[in-house]
Scaffold this motif. Structure first.
Motif, PDB file in Angstrom:
ATOM      1  N   GLN A 181      48.380  46.516  12.122  1.00 16.58           N
ATOM      2  CA  GLN A 181      47.399  47.318  11.405  1.00 16.58           C
ATOM      3  C   GLN A 181      48.014  48.559  10.763  1.00 16.58           C
ATOM      4  O   GLN A 181      47.491  49.084   9.788  1.00 16.58           O
ATOM      5  N   ILE A 182      49.106  49.059  11.367  1.00 10.86           N
ATOM      6  CA  ILE A 182      49.685  50.277  10.783  1.00 10.86           C
ATOM      7  C   ILE A 182      50.891  50.001   9.882  1.00 10.86           C
ATOM      8  O   ILE A 182      51.400  50.899   9.241  1.00 10.86           O
ATOM      9  N   PHE A 183      51.376  48.770   9.881  1.00  9.71           N
ATOM     10  CA  PHE A 183      52.490  48.432   8.979  1.00  9.71           C
ATOM     11  C   PHE A 183      52.112  47.253   8.100  1.00  9.71           C
ATOM     12  O   PHE A 183      51.283  46.425   8.480  1.00  9.71           O
ATOM     13  N   THR A 184      52.765  47.164   6.948  1.00  8.01           N
ATOM     14  CA  THR A 184      52.731  45.932   6.166  1.00  8.01           C
ATOM     15  C   THR A 184      54.121  45.331   6.295  1.00  8.01           C
ATOM     16  O   THR A 184      55.040  46.019   6.750  1.00  8.01           O
ATOM     17  N   PRO A 185      54.339  44.092   5.930  1.00 10.57           N
ATOM     18  CA  PRO A 185      55.695  43.547   6.017  1.00 10.57           C
ATOM     19  C   PRO A 185      56.724  44.445   5.327  1.00 10.57           C
ATOM     20  O   PRO A 185      57.805  44.692   5.860  1.00 10.57           O
ATOM     21  N   VAL A 186      56.386  44.954   4.140  1.00  5.39           N
ATOM     22  CA  VAL A 186      57.363  45.779   3.414  1.00  5.39           C
ATOM     23  C   VAL A 186      57.602  47.100   4.129  1.00  5.39           C
ATOM     24  O   VAL A 186      58.748  47.522   4.306  1.00  5.39           O
ATOM     25  N   SER A 187      56.551  47.744   4.591  1.00  3.36           N
ATOM     26  CA  SER A 187      56.771  49.026   5.261  1.00  3.36           C
ATOM     27  C   SER A 187      57.446  48.811   6.610  1.00  3.36           C
ATOM     28  O   SER A 187      58.194  49.661   7.087  1.00  3.36           O
ATOM     29  N   ALA A 188      57.222  47.664   7.233  1.00  5.50           N
ATOM     30  CA  ALA A 188      57.909  47.364   8.484  1.00  5.50           C
ATOM     31  C   ALA A 188      59.409  47.222   8.227  1.00  5.50           C
ATOM     32  O   ALA A 188      60.243  47.732   8.981  1.00  5.50           O
ATOM     33  N   TYR A 189      59.746  46.567   7.129  1.00  2.32           N
ATOM     34  CA  TYR A 189      61.158  46.399   6.785  1.00  2.32           C
ATOM     35  C   TYR A 189      61.780  47.747   6.454  1.00  2.32           C
ATOM     36  O   TYR A 189      62.885  48.077   6.905  1.00  2.32           O
ATOM     37  N   SER A 190      61.054  48.538   5.696  1.00  2.81           N
ATOM     38  CA  SER A 190      61.536  49.870   5.365  1.00  2.81           C
ATOM     39  C   SER A 190      61.721  50.708   6.637  1.00  2.81           C
ATOM     40  O   SER A 190      62.684  51.463   6.769  1.00  2.81           O
ATOM     41  N   PHE A 191      60.804  50.526   7.589  1.00  2.00           N
ATOM     42  CA  PHE A 191      60.890  51.253   8.863  1.00  2.00           C
ATOM     43  C   PHE A 191      62.142  50.854   9.645  1.00  2.00           C
ATOM     44  O   PHE A 191      62.879  51.717  10.124  1.00  2.00           O
ATOM     45  N   VAL A 192      62.400  49.551   9.756  1.00  2.00           N
ATOM     46  CA  VAL A 192      63.589  49.144  10.521  1.00  2.00           C
ATOM     47  C   VAL A 192      64.875  49.589   9.823  1.00  2.00           C
ATOM     48  O   VAL A 192      65.848  49.956  10.482  1.00  2.00           O
ATOM     49  N   ILE A 193      64.856  49.607   8.502  1.00  2.00           N
ATOM     50  CA  ILE A 193      66.038  50.090   7.782  1.00  2.00           C
ATOM     51  C   ILE A 193      66.267  51.569   8.106  1.00  2.00           C
ATOM     52  O   ILE A 193      67.391  52.007   8.359  1.00  2.00           O
ATOM     53  N   PHE A 194      65.158  52.321   8.151  1.00  2.00           N
ATOM     54  CA  PHE A 194      65.299  53.744   8.470  1.00  2.00           C
ATOM     55  C   PHE A 194      65.853  53.920   9.881  1.00  2.00           C
ATOM     56  O   PHE A 194      66.765  54.701  10.104  1.00  2.00           O
ATOM     57  N   VAL A 195      65.320  53.126  10.823  1.00  2.00           N
ATOM     58  CA  VAL A 195      65.798  53.199  12.206  1.00  2.00           C
ATOM     59  C   VAL A 195      67.279  52.809  12.265  1.00  2.00           C
ATOM     60  O   VAL A 195      68.078  53.430  12.954  1.00  2.00           O
TER      61      VAL A 195
END
Lengths: 673, 74
Positions: free
Chosen positions: A609-623
């Motif tokens: 609910q708080i991520f979309t596939p793209v923002s999830a990918y962007s999040f893991v890249i940031f991590v």
């Protein structure tokens, strides 16, 4: 009487295995104050005496090339151990004994441990240890640290030599004329410059001065008269030997060794390393080498993430959510515990710590593979294969080793940069190693992959791995031409024989790493989960919250969340998770699972609910790319040595992570609607 | 007179002298590359550099740039 003994030897000679044999379960790891490099200390087992054993970093000589060599040398010179155990890889005896000839100059009692005698005997070589003692002037014992043979004899010998009041003088390595030159020079130094390194062993001091050893020259502060005197002796040596000083000294040392071992060893039959050679021909084949390497890496990720992950994650989650939490809730309720205590234990502690422990089986598999890569000798081969490529990016093939180690954890990875001789390459490698994803970050990818990229899990994680390589290379290229400018150090690397990794060794290494991970879960993550739970369940006026949105944490998260809006995860949960992730990367998942535990549906639904596939990918890249955890940051500071480089490195890592995530989210969200 | 770089895999020769100064020189010597020692070239890395040589019973890898400075005698 307390004794300190040092364990010194070449890299790859089996020192750590012997150290573990000798100290048994007494082992503990300690950092010495004021010294940047880690030495290990433990007390000797099976002895009535109080003996502390210090395991020094592996060195080829007492010349100060790399930091670990300086540390070993300084310990031997300044701490003056009561005895040195010189461990020698008997299957590579000639080169290994070179260090012995230098240790002999330290004028310290010594015992030689001829390691890997099981291997030597198989190749049909016999070593006469009595003859060895006669030639080299100190006693030897045959051992196999791997098979734990000869250990009792070694301890016995150590005890005997320790109590022996007068240890005999070491034999002369150099011919008479040279020795005379050395002693005359030392007399001159003592007379004219009594303040020059008075504590140093005589022969060592004389030779290092004559060799114009960098560390020693630093200590004499450009004493012009002394430098002139040194030039005079150097001339004399050159006329005497017809060689320059460096080759003359090294040559005599090796001649002494070759003569000695020709007397003490006997070859009964000639077995080569045929199987080894064949295997090497495949592994390092012109066309196959790189594909084989990437195949290995892919297998490692596939097995640990997809195979093991699928088998274990579900089962552990079921246990935690359906058995443990339900059980604790009923149990505590029966005992009449208050609702908030049950919530604290279940939503705070079990959810937080449990989220991290879910990934233990996968990490174990990852650590098993890394340990096998380390033990088998494949690492050095990869460095050999990669050197040409790495050189284009301002690094050396050796920079690759810290990076592979960094796959497990960035801390030992960054510390492994010490084996690089060149300061520029070392610092650059220390800054780039955290870009290689460590094991603690892996659970985050796995989680996101399992929620958003179900059918492409391995592919997603592998793509992160490729992105990190891309970042390492491009950063290396840019930084080596800008911030870390300078000459390269050259490259010399021993290629050890391929060895079958020993089960016990792998098991120990995996256990040590997993233990660290679990201890962290039990301490930092436990404490942080409790604190998080409180911050999340109370408002600024210390009232229980109605919804998590009113909590202290939410307010704080909302303040920083806007920073991450352009990256796609500008919600307060992700922002807080990134902050707590600075303490330890495992915290990111714990934090999210604690923060989302109050919401309806299970964790994965809440995440989606708080991520979309793209923002999830962007999040893991940031991590993946942003500054590592506190422990790694502290290690990086230590290895970089100064604040300037350190602050630059942090800003670079955070800035780059932000930029890459920004691009991925902005581009990605326009392509995928 | 040739250099270590010119040897083909499988070929052996003796080190004559080392025409490089400074740290690399001393490091080479510490690793056993001293005048008179027999060196055999094992192989070249997949991308053409570095090379792997065998001497004193072990394998050492070094770059062609450095091998070029090691003069060999047959």
């Amino acid at each position: 009487m307390k004794y300190t003994i040092a364990l010194a030897g070449n890299p790859n000679s089996g020192k750590t295995t012997l150290f573990n044999c000798l100290t048994g379960s007494n082992l503990y790891v300690g950092n010495w104050p004021g010294v940047t490099v880690e030495k290990k200390e433990g007390s000797l087992k099976n002895t009535t005496k109080e003996i502390t054993l210090v395991d020094l970093p592996g060195i080829y000589s007492l010349a100060p090339y790399s930091m670990d060599e300086i540390v070993s040398r300084n310990f031997l010179l300044e701490e003056r151990p009561d005895l040195i155990i010189n461990i020698i890889d008997a299957s590579n005896i000639e080169r290994n004994l070179y260090l012995s000839t230098q240790l002999m100059e330290l004028d310290c009692p010594m015992v030689g441990a001829l390691n890997m005698m099981d291997v030597v005997k198989k190749t049909g070589v016999e070593i006469d240890i009595h003859q060895m003692e006669k030639v080299f002037g100190y006693p030897f014992v045959e051992i196999s640290a791997q098979k734990e043979t000869g250990i009792d004899e070694l301890i016995e010998l150590v005890e005997k030599v320790l109590v022996d009041e007068h240890h005999p003088a070491y034999p002369q390595i150099f011919p008479k004329e040279m020795t005379t030159l050395f002693t005359d020079f030392d007399h001159l130094v003592q007379e004219r410059y009594p303040q020059v390194l008075p504590e140093y062993p005589k022969l060592f001091r004389a030779i290092k001065l004559i060799e114009k050893d960098d560390e020693v020259l630093l200590k004499i502060h450009d004493n012009v008269d002394l430098m002139n005197d040194i030039s005079v002796v150097r001339k004399k040596i050159e006329t005497l030997t017809n060689h320059d000083v460096d080759s003359a000294i090294a040559d005599y040392r090796y001649r002494f060794i070759t003569d000695g071992i020709s007397k003490a060893t006997k070859k009964t039959n000639d077995h080569g390393w045929q199987f080894q050679d064949k295997l090497d021909k495949v592994l390092m084949n012109r066309y196959a080498a790189l594909p084989i390497f990437f195949f290995f890496m892919f297998v490692i990720y596939y097995v640990s993430i997809t195979l093991v992950g699928e088998l274990t994650i579900g089962a552990i989650e079921w246990f935690i959510n359906d058995v443990l939490i339900v059980g604790v809730a009923t149990g505590l309720a029966n005992l009449g515990a208050a609702g908030w205590i049950i919530a604290l234990i279940n939503d705070g502690i079990i959810t937080g710590v449990g989220a991290v422990l879910t990934f233990v089986p996968q990490l174990m598999v990852l650590f098993v593979f890394i340990s096998i890569l380390e033990d088998s000798g494949y690492m050095a081969r990869v460095a050999f294969i990669m050197d040409r490529i790495f050189r284009h990016f301002g690094l050396s093939g050796k920079s690759f080793i810290p990076m592979v180690v960094g796959l497990g954890c960035s801390v030992p990875g960054i510390m492994a940069t010490r084996t690089l001789e060149n300061e520029r390459e070392r610092k650059l490698t220390a800054v780039l190693t955290p870009f290689i994803s460590c094991g603690a970050k892996m659970p985050i990818y796995v989680l996101m992959a399992s929620v958003f990229f179900t059918s492409y899990q391995t592919l997603l994680v592998f793509s992160l791995y490729l992105i990190s390589l891309l970042v390492v290379f491009s950063s290396g290229f840019i930084l080596s031409k800008t911030w870390f400018k300078g000459a390269d150090s050259g490259y010399l690397l021993e290629i050890p024989p391929l060895r079958m990794p020993k089960f016990k060794n792998t098991a120990t290494q995996v256990w040590i790493r997993i233990k660290e991970f679990i201890v962290r879960a039990g301490t930092i993550i436990f404490a942080a989960s409790v604190v998080l739970w409180f911050l999340q369940n109370f408002t600024l006026t210390f009232q229980m919250v109605q919804t998590p949105d009113e909590s202290i944490l939410a307010m704080f998260g909302k303040v920083i969340a806007p920073i991450f809006v352009p990256l796609g995860f500008g919600n307060w949960v992700a922002s807080v998770a990134l902050l707590t992730g600075i303490a330890a990367k495992e915290m990111i998942i714990s934090t999210m699972s604690v923060l989302l535990s109050g919401q309806s549906g299970d964790f994965t639904t809440a995440i989606s609910q708080i991520f979309t596939p793209v923002s999830a990918y962007s999040f893991v890249i940031f991590v993946l790319l942003a500054s590592p955890c506190m422990a790694a940051i502290a290690t990086m500071k230590k290895e970089l040595g100064n604040w300037r480089d350190f602050i630059f490195a942090l800003l670079y890592q955070i800035g780059l992570a932000y930029a890459v995530s920004f691009i991925i989210f902005q581009v990605g969200s326009r392509i995928i609607i | 007179m040739c250099t270590l770089k010119d040897l083909k895999p499988g070929q052996k020769a003796y080190v004559g002298s080392i025409a490089v100064e400074g740290l690399m020189r001393r490091k080479l010597m510490d690793m056993g590359v001293t005048p008179g020692v027999e060196v055999q070239v094992n192989k070249t890395a997949p991308f053409g550099d570095p090379i792997e040589v065998r001497l004193r019973g072990y394998s050492l890898s070094l770059r062609k740039k450095d091998a070029e400075n090691i003069l060999m005698v047959q």
